[in-house]
Design a protein around this motif. Structure first.
Motif, mmCIF file in Angstrom:
data_model
loop_
_atom_site.group_PDB
_atom_site.id
_atom_site.type_symbol
_atom_site.label_atom_id
_atom_site.label_comp_id
_atom_site.label_asym_id
_atom_site.label_seq_id
_atom_site.Cartn_x
_atom_site.Cartn_y
_atom_site.Cartn_z
ATOM 1 N N ALA A 126 5.726 -15.159 12.740
ATOM 2 C CA ALA A 126 5.110 -16.485 12.762
ATOM 3 C C ALA A 126 6.141 -17.590 12.973
ATOM 4 C CB ALA A 126 4.353 -16.721 11.457
ATOM 5 N N ASP A 127 7.348 -17.470 12.365
ATOM 6 C CA ASP A 127 8.339 -18.530 12.512
ATOM 7 C C ASP A 127 8.832 -18.642 13.948
ATOM 8 O OD1 ASP A 127 9.562 -15.975 12.068
ATOM 9 O OD2 ASP A 127 11.482 -16.993 11.798
ATOM 10 N N MET A 128 8.906 -17.512 14.650
ATOM 11 C CA MET A 128 9.325 -17.549 16.054
ATOM 12 C C MET A 128 8.235 -18.159 16.927
ATOM 13 S SD MET A 128 11.419 -13.999 16.636
ATOM 14 C CE MET A 128 12.912 -13.650 15.702
ATOM 15 N N ARG A 129 6.992 -17.821 16.631
ATOM 16 C CA ARG A 129 5.895 -18.418 17.402
ATOM 17 C C ARG A 129 5.874 -19.934 17.206
ATOM 18 N NH1 ARG A 129 2.941 -14.171 15.152
ATOM 19 N NH2 ARG A 129 1.588 -15.621 14.012
ATOM 20 N N ARG A 130 6.184 -20.383 15.997
ATOM 21 C CA ARG A 130 6.237 -21.828 15.747
ATOM 22 C C ARG A 130 7.348 -22.479 16.563
ATOM 23 N NH1 ARG A 130 5.152 -20.334 10.358
ATOM 24 N NH2 ARG A 130 7.392 -20.420 9.850
ATOM 25 N N ASP A 131 8.502 -21.817 16.621
ATOM 26 C CA ASP A 131 9.613 -22.377 17.391
ATOM 27 C C ASP A 131 9.293 -22.469 18.877
ATOM 28 O OD1 ASP A 131 11.150 -22.738 15.157
ATOM 29 O OD2 ASP A 131 12.374 -20.938 15.445
ATOM 30 N N LEU A 132 8.442 -21.582 19.345
ATOM 31 C CA LEU A 132 8.091 -21.560 20.771
ATOM 32 C C LEU A 132 6.957 -22.523 21.127
ATOM 33 C CD1 LEU A 132 8.340 -17.748 21.621
ATOM 34 C CD2 LEU A 132 9.693 -19.586 22.651
ATOM 35 N N GLU A 133 6.410 -23.187 20.139
ATOM 36 C CA GLU A 133 5.335 -24.142 20.439
ATOM 37 C C GLU A 133 5.869 -25.238 21.352
ATOM 38 O OE1 GLU A 133 3.718 -25.590 16.792
ATOM 39 O OE2 GLU A 133 2.876 -23.643 16.206
#
Length: 421
Positions: free
Chosen positions: A319-326
């Motif tokens: 989830a933290d990586m998906r947030r960074d890719l927003e």
């Protein structure tokens, strides 16, 4: 044969480049080999000391049922034919009689334990016999006695950069030893070309094509017909995005049977860059026919399926990586554009699997790019980096992790240290 196997043809002083399975080689790293050897020596010494200080009666020879005694295979007595053992070792080595060379080198080292040349000759014979862990220790001892011994530096450089399976650490050691040999004023002139050639190979494998090109030039200035140096030069030109020069260099290697497969493969890559897809595929097929093990058919998905695989890999990220890719688009492309490759100096490799564009999350956008940050994954390069569809899916995941590392501010060295090279 693989690219690394080609050096055996050129270095008459060095052993064949046949490689053992990785498991054997991994057991032969400096630390592992040294630890095993020291442990074995320590065990022997401890046993001898214990026997001297306690009653050497019946209990001294008692063995537990599970104890195993290693089978000993002593070397034959050195037949120096009336000469010095070290000279005999060199003569046997040059004649391809490596067991006899090892026997005489071992005798020379026993007679003169502080003679670096004797240990270097042991290393050469052991490497030729594919006894890499012992060869590593022999070269280490030679260089501990004389850090500037040119034969030991060349042998160690070849062992790490060519004979052992490639890793960043081994290539770095190979380059270090070769460069040290080139820098020694006492290095015999005849050893300069093979030292420079090993350095060129190591630098190309390390992605330092500018240094590789310089070292290949050293070889070719002395040996204009050296085919392996010509190949290293061609490869460096390709990696430096000097595509016209690289194309001419690889064309010149097509009639060289040992390098034709690699020349065809790179000509295919160059023709892809010109959008000459049919001609590129013709060269890929010729490379595959000549060296099917080195150039298997890539598991190339359609553009739509590749995009779907990338989408699934993104969804599976933490989830933290998906947030960074927003707000950071992840695009799928065929191969890297020349503009992207030349945006860095030295240029990026044409075979990169992915690319992060823009500043890290810790840095502000300067308005020069829209969007500010983006990621690209390259379908053809990724497919060529693997052998199966399963490996492709894993490589997509790893490449995404690598580019997210750049997004978070990590450089290539930091990512390599985390296993995301």
């Amino acid at each position: 044969m693989s690219r690394r196997g080609l050096l055996a043809v050129c270095l008459l002083l060095l052993a064949s480049c046949k490689r053992p399975p990785p498991a054997d080689a991994d057991a032969g790293t400096d630390a592992g080999a040294a630890t095993s050897a020291v442990a074995a020596d320590a065990g022997t010494d401890a046993g001898a000391l214990a026997g001297a200080s306690v009653d050497a009666g019946p209990h001294a020879s008692v063995k537990h049922p599970d104890d195993a005694v290693a089978e000993v295979h002593p070397l034959a007595v050195c037949d120096a034919k009336g000469g010095a053992p070290l000279d005999a070792a060199r003569d046997y080595y040059d004649a391809g009689h490596y067991e006899e060379a090892l026997s005489c080198a071992a005798q020379a080292a026993a007679q003169e334990p502080d003679l670096a040349a004797a240990h270097a000759e042991r290393g050469a014979a052991l490497a030729a016999l594919n006894r890499e862990p012992e060869a590593q220790l022999a070269y280490a001892r030679a260089l501990a006695i004389d850090p500037g011994d040119a034969d030991a530096l060349l042998g160690a450089a070849h062992l790490y950069a060519v004979q052992l399976p490639s890793t960043r650490e081994r290539d770095e050691l190979g380059a270090l030893y070769a460069e040290r040999g080139l820098s020694q004023p006492s290095t015999p002139p005849e050893l300069v070309p093979p030292l420079a050639l090993v350095a060129a190979m190591a630098f190309n494998d390390l992605g330092q094509a500018d240094h590789a090109l310089d070292r290949a030039a050293i070889v070719l200035a002395r040996e204009p017909g050296n085919a392996e140096a010509k190949y290293e030069k061609a490869l460096a030109l390709f990696e430096l995005c000097r595509f016209r020069e690289a194309k001419a260099a690889f064309v010149s290697l097509l009639k060289d049977k040992d390098r034709a497969a690699h020349a065809h493969q790179h000509l295919g890559l160059l023709l892809e860059r010109e959008s000459q897809w049919a001609k590129a595929e013709d060269h890929f097929q010729k490379a595959r026919a000549l060296e099917p093990e080195d150039f298997p058919p890539p598991p190339l998905p359609s553009a739509d399926e590749f995009k779907a695989q990338v989408t699934r890999a993104l969804a599976d990220l933490p989830a933290d990586m998906r947030r960074d890719l927003e707000g950071v688009p992840v695009a799928t492309e065929e191969i890297p554009s020349e503009d992207d490759l030349l945006a860095n100096q030295p240029p990026l490799s044409p075979t990169i699997l992915g690319l992060f564009r823009g500043p890290s999350l810790q840095e502000p956008c300067d308005g020069s790019e829209t969007p500010c940050r983006s990621v690209a994954l390259y379908r053809r390069n990724l497919a060529r980096a693997v052998r199966t569809p399963e490996e492709l899916r894993e490589q997509i995941r790893v490449t995404l992790l690598h580019e997210i590392g750049h997004l978070r501010g990590e450089d290539d060295e930091e990512l390599a240290a985390r296993g995301l090279e």
